[in-house]
Enzyme design. Structure first.
Site, PDB file in Angstrom:
ATOM      1  N   HIS A 183      76.468  36.013  45.940  1.00  0.00           N
ATOM      2  CA  HIS A 183      75.500  35.912  46.592  1.00  0.00           C
ATOM      3  C   HIS A 183      75.472  35.674  48.152  1.00  0.00           C
ATOM      4  O   HIS A 183      74.988  35.662  49.155  1.00  0.00           O
ATOM      5  CB  HIS A 183      75.391  34.433  45.960  1.00  0.00           C
ATOM      6  N   ARG A 290      61.595  43.785  46.644  1.00  0.00           N
ATOM      7  CA  ARG A 290      61.748  43.278  45.154  1.00  0.00           C
ATOM      8  C   ARG A 290      61.657  41.715  44.719  1.00  0.00           C
ATOM      9  O   ARG A 290      62.214  41.122  45.741  1.00  0.00           O
ATOM     10  CB  ARG A 290      63.534  43.132  45.581  1.00  0.00           C
ATOM     11  N   GLU A 426      66.162  54.277  36.772  1.00  0.00           N
ATOM     12  CA  GLU A 426      67.060  53.197  36.198  1.00  0.00           C
ATOM     13  C   GLU A 426      67.569  52.867  34.617  1.00  0.00           C
ATOM     14  O   GLU A 426      68.597  52.893  34.863  1.00  0.00           O
ATOM     15  CB  GLU A 426      66.783  52.068  37.191  1.00  0.00           C
ATOM     16  N   ASP A 450      70.803  50.948  39.050  1.00  0.00           N
ATOM     17  CA  ASP A 450      70.721  51.021  37.590  1.00  0.00           C
ATOM     18  C   ASP A 450      71.782  51.598  36.342  1.00  0.00           C
ATOM     19  O   ASP A 450      71.821  51.472  36.037  1.00  0.00           O
ATOM     20  CB  ASP A 450      69.645  49.882  37.176  1.00  0.00           C
ATOM     21  N   ARG A 460      78.260  46.982  37.612  1.00  0.00           N
ATOM     22  CA  ARG A 460      78.051  47.717  38.903  1.00  0.00           C
ATOM     23  C   ARG A 460      78.372  46.025  39.692  1.00  0.00           C
ATOM     24  O   ARG A 460      78.359  46.474  41.288  1.00  0.00           O
ATOM     25  CB  ARG A 460      76.261  47.292  39.365  1.00  0.00           C
ATOM     26  N   CYS A 497      65.805  54.540  45.646  1.00  0.00           N
ATOM     27  CA  CYS A 497      64.894  53.460  46.044  1.00  0.00           C
ATOM     28  C   CYS A 497      67.155  52.275  45.935  1.00  0.00           C
ATOM     29  O   CYS A 497      67.006  51.667  46.568  1.00  0.00           O
ATOM     30  CB  CYS A 497      64.577  52.435  45.956  1.00  0.00           C
TER      31      CYS A 497
HETATM   32  C1  PEP Z   1      68.405  50.463  41.194  1.00  0.00           C
HETATM   33  O1  PEP Z   1      69.113  49.644  40.226  1.00  0.00           O
HETATM   34  O2  PEP Z   1      68.902  50.953  41.882  1.00  0.00           O
HETATM   35  C2  PEP Z   1      67.310  48.797  42.326  1.00  0.00           C
HETATM   36  C3  PEP Z   1      66.696  49.429  43.328  1.00  0.00           C
HETATM   37  O3  PEP Z   1      67.399  47.752  41.448  1.00  0.00           O
HETATM   38  P1  PEP Z   1      67.877  46.332  41.789  1.00  0.00           P
HETATM   39  O4  PEP Z   1      68.933  47.078  42.473  1.00  0.00           O
HETATM   40  O5  PEP Z   1      67.066  45.479  42.050  1.00  0.00           O
HETATM   41  O6  PEP Z   1      68.437  46.236  40.680  1.00  0.00           O
HETATM   42 MG    MG Z   2      67.358  48.015  39.424  1.00  0.00          MG
END
Ligand code: PEP
Ligand code: MG
Length: 570
Positions: A183, A290, A426, A450, A460, A497
């Site tokens: 966070h 998001r 993803e 992801d 991750r 993205c």
């Molecule tokens: C991703 O998984 O790359 C993505 C853009 O979504 P988030 O980072 O919100 O999981």
């Molecule tokens: Mg994602």
């Protein structure tokens, strides 16, 4: 002089005095209290004052609001409160000790489950506990006052402490621990505060007033640097400021290669507070909104009108710049609200995103209606669905969207009948069947954060195995290439993205693959544009063919370095 290398969290080079915050040694007194009644009333008064201090109307951004809501939720957890009550009544602990013991009990249970997601939740619980302890000790909730421009050096920093810092004096943040997805990392990036985490024992060596030189891009920090190192950092600060100013001048230029290949650079945002940054960096739209971060604030979920207002305002403010792509709620995983009934052993592979929304149709319906209403404001709204794993799931979601559209028509709610619909890619199964998915959508957007995690089976958020998190792994690149080619064959747009899109060094590969759009955080856009304008699409395409024949990430990285030295370096 003490020099450390950690993880670059939020870019920017800074030199300033240290303000040191170490949490150890704040010592809660452990005394047996015979008068439990008195301790209970001390606790109850402190509890009320702690809760009222977390007033969300004081927050200055959506992220801050989400954080305050999260702390309120923690402090209202019945098991936690029962444990405190039991500590006071049965064990005769004084109030502060009772809170400390209950907090540690839950936090250490989470700590034992591992690094990354669980240790971050443990830190959230400790954060909530400290607020209560402060309130009991009467230090309550006084802001952590910085009195001059400072770099905060801490063993760790609780989100509530960050929110209480005077941001006008906060020039940088150096933490002994912490991960890229914590966070605090999210907060420091969204507040544009340079930050370096995972610096080991850094805070032990710093004292108030020490001179700190840090670089949030490269993840380095030094205490009381020698003259030579200090001048090196001074140069870095000057160079960074100059480079930012130079880049800013190019905000209005198109992201076009030397041979005329045009890419749309877009911005990722979490709420309305990201819109200004997107516009000033020259973003040609929002490639990823998001939406779940707003949904994690109960106030938005409970009042449909609020969500309508935010979506419509985002679209209005972006009109003339480009489309706004609303990703439907990616709730679940590490984005959970109490009371949602999500409590899983393996949440990242669990009940999240469309899987959760399709079981919570009222919630999903109300979001889809809000997005449809926003599409009537300005016909540049797009919608996309997260965590789609295959065509059956996608078709179910699309038919639910059709159902909601019919309801809107019946009720006379206007919306853009031609609103573009996309799916995120993803999950590896979605990438491998991208040719099939492409038949059902107008565009596909690759979420590499992801996709990499699931392809390589590497969490991750876990620093211990971050060496395995390789965007250049041949398996990842082959999947990405397959998605791009599949989209192109079917005449569909393709974008990326995930964070990989914002890493300028990967651009020769992304340009060579032929992405139509790349979406990234605001501060990455200008640099990406500069790099793209130096590249030649033809050479990048040839380079991609070469890269795909290489056996591993190390050789691909070496090839990329060589290519970049030849082409595309400013
Ligand atoms: C991703 O998984 O790359 C993505 C853009 O979504 P988030 O980072 O919100 O999981
Ligand atoms: Mg994602």
């Amino acid at each position: 002089m003490v020099q450390r290398e950690g993880i670059g969290i939020s870019p920017g080079a800074v030199i300033a005095e240290a303000a040191v915050l170490r949490h150890s040694g704040t010592g809660v007194e452990h005394t047996v209290a015979d008068d439990s009644g008195n301790e209970l009333s001390v606790f109850s008064a402190a509890y009320d004052s702690a809760l009222s201090s977390l007033d969300t109307s004081l927050a200055s951004s959506d992220d801050e609001k989400a954080m305050l809501m999260m702390l309120q939720t923690m402090l209202s957890d019945p098991d936690y409160l029962n444990q405190i009550d039991e500590n006071i009544r049965e064990r005769k602990y004084n109030a502060a000790w009772a809170v400390e013991a209950a907090t540690e009990k839950y936090a250490s249970m989470l700590d034992k489950l591992g690094d990354g997601y669980f240790s971050e939740r443990a830190s959230d619980i400790r954060d909530a506990g400290y607020i209560l302890i402060d309130a009991i000790r009467g230090e309550a909730l006084s802001a952590f006052h910085l009195t001059k421009p400072s770099i905060l050096v801490a063993d760790y920093l609780l989100p509530s402490e960050f929110l209480r810092l005077d941001r006008s004096y906060l020039k940088g943040l150096c933490l002994d621990g912490g991960g890229k997805t914590s966070h605090i990392a999210i907060l420091s990036r969204s507040a544009d505060i340079p930050a370096v985490f995972a610096l080991g024992d850094f805070s032990i060596h710093a004292s108030n007033g020490s001179i700190i030189a840090m670089d949030g891009k490269y993840g380095t920090a030094v205490i009381d640097p020698q003259r030579r190192i200090l001048s090196e950092y001074r140069l870095r600060c000057d160079a960074a400021a100059k480079a930012d100013a130079e880049l800013q001048k190019e905000a209005g230029l198109p992201a076009e290669t030397t041979d005329g290949f045009r890419i749309r650079l877009m911005c990722n945002i979490e709420g309305l507070d990201g819109v200004d940054g997107a516009i000033s960096s020259g973003a040609e739209g929002i490639g990823l909104f998001r939406t779940e971060f707003l949904a994690l604030q109960k106030a938005y979920l409970e009042d449909e009108g609020k969500m309508d207002h935010v979506y419509q305002e985002a679209v209005e403010r972006m009109s003339g710049y480009g489309p706004v792509t609303f990703r439907t709620y990616d709730i679940g995983g590490d984005k959970v609200l109490d009371g949602m009934g999500i409590n899983e052993e393996n949440p990242i592979l669990g009940w999240r995103a469309v899987r959760f929304c399709m079981e919570n149709k009222e919630l999903f319906r109300s979001q889809l209606v809000s997005i449809l209403k926003a599409s009537a404001v300005c016909r540049s709204v797009r919608i996309m669905f997260p965590m789609i794993s295959g065509s059956e799931e996608l078709c179910e979601v699309l038919s639910f969207l059709e159902e909601v559209k019919s309801e809107c028509r019946a009720k006379g709610i206007p919306f853009d009948e031609n609103m573009e619909i996309g799916t995120m890619i993803e999950v590896p199964s979605a990438a491998i069947t991208a040719d099939v998915l492409a038949d059902h959508v107008d565009f596909m957007s690759i979420g590499t954060n992801d996709l990499i995690q699931y392809t390589i089976a590497v969490d991750r958020g876990n620093e211990k195995i971050s060496y395995l998190y390789q965007p250049l792994h041949p398996a990842v690149l082959r999947l990405i290439k397959y998605v791009v080619d599949s989209a192109k064959k079917k005449g569909k747009k393709v974008s990326m993205c995930g964070e990989m899109a914002g890493e300028a060094e990967y651009l020769p590969i992304l340009v060579g693959m032929g992405f139509d759009e790349l979406s990234m955080s605001a501060h990455s856009i200008l640099e990406a544009k500069r790099r793209i304008r130096l590249l030649d699409k033809g050479s990048c395409t040839q380079f991609v063919n070469h890269v795909l024949s290489l056996p591993d990430a190390v050789s691909i990285e070496a090839a990329l370095k060589e290519f970049s030295e030849q082409y595309g370096k400013a």
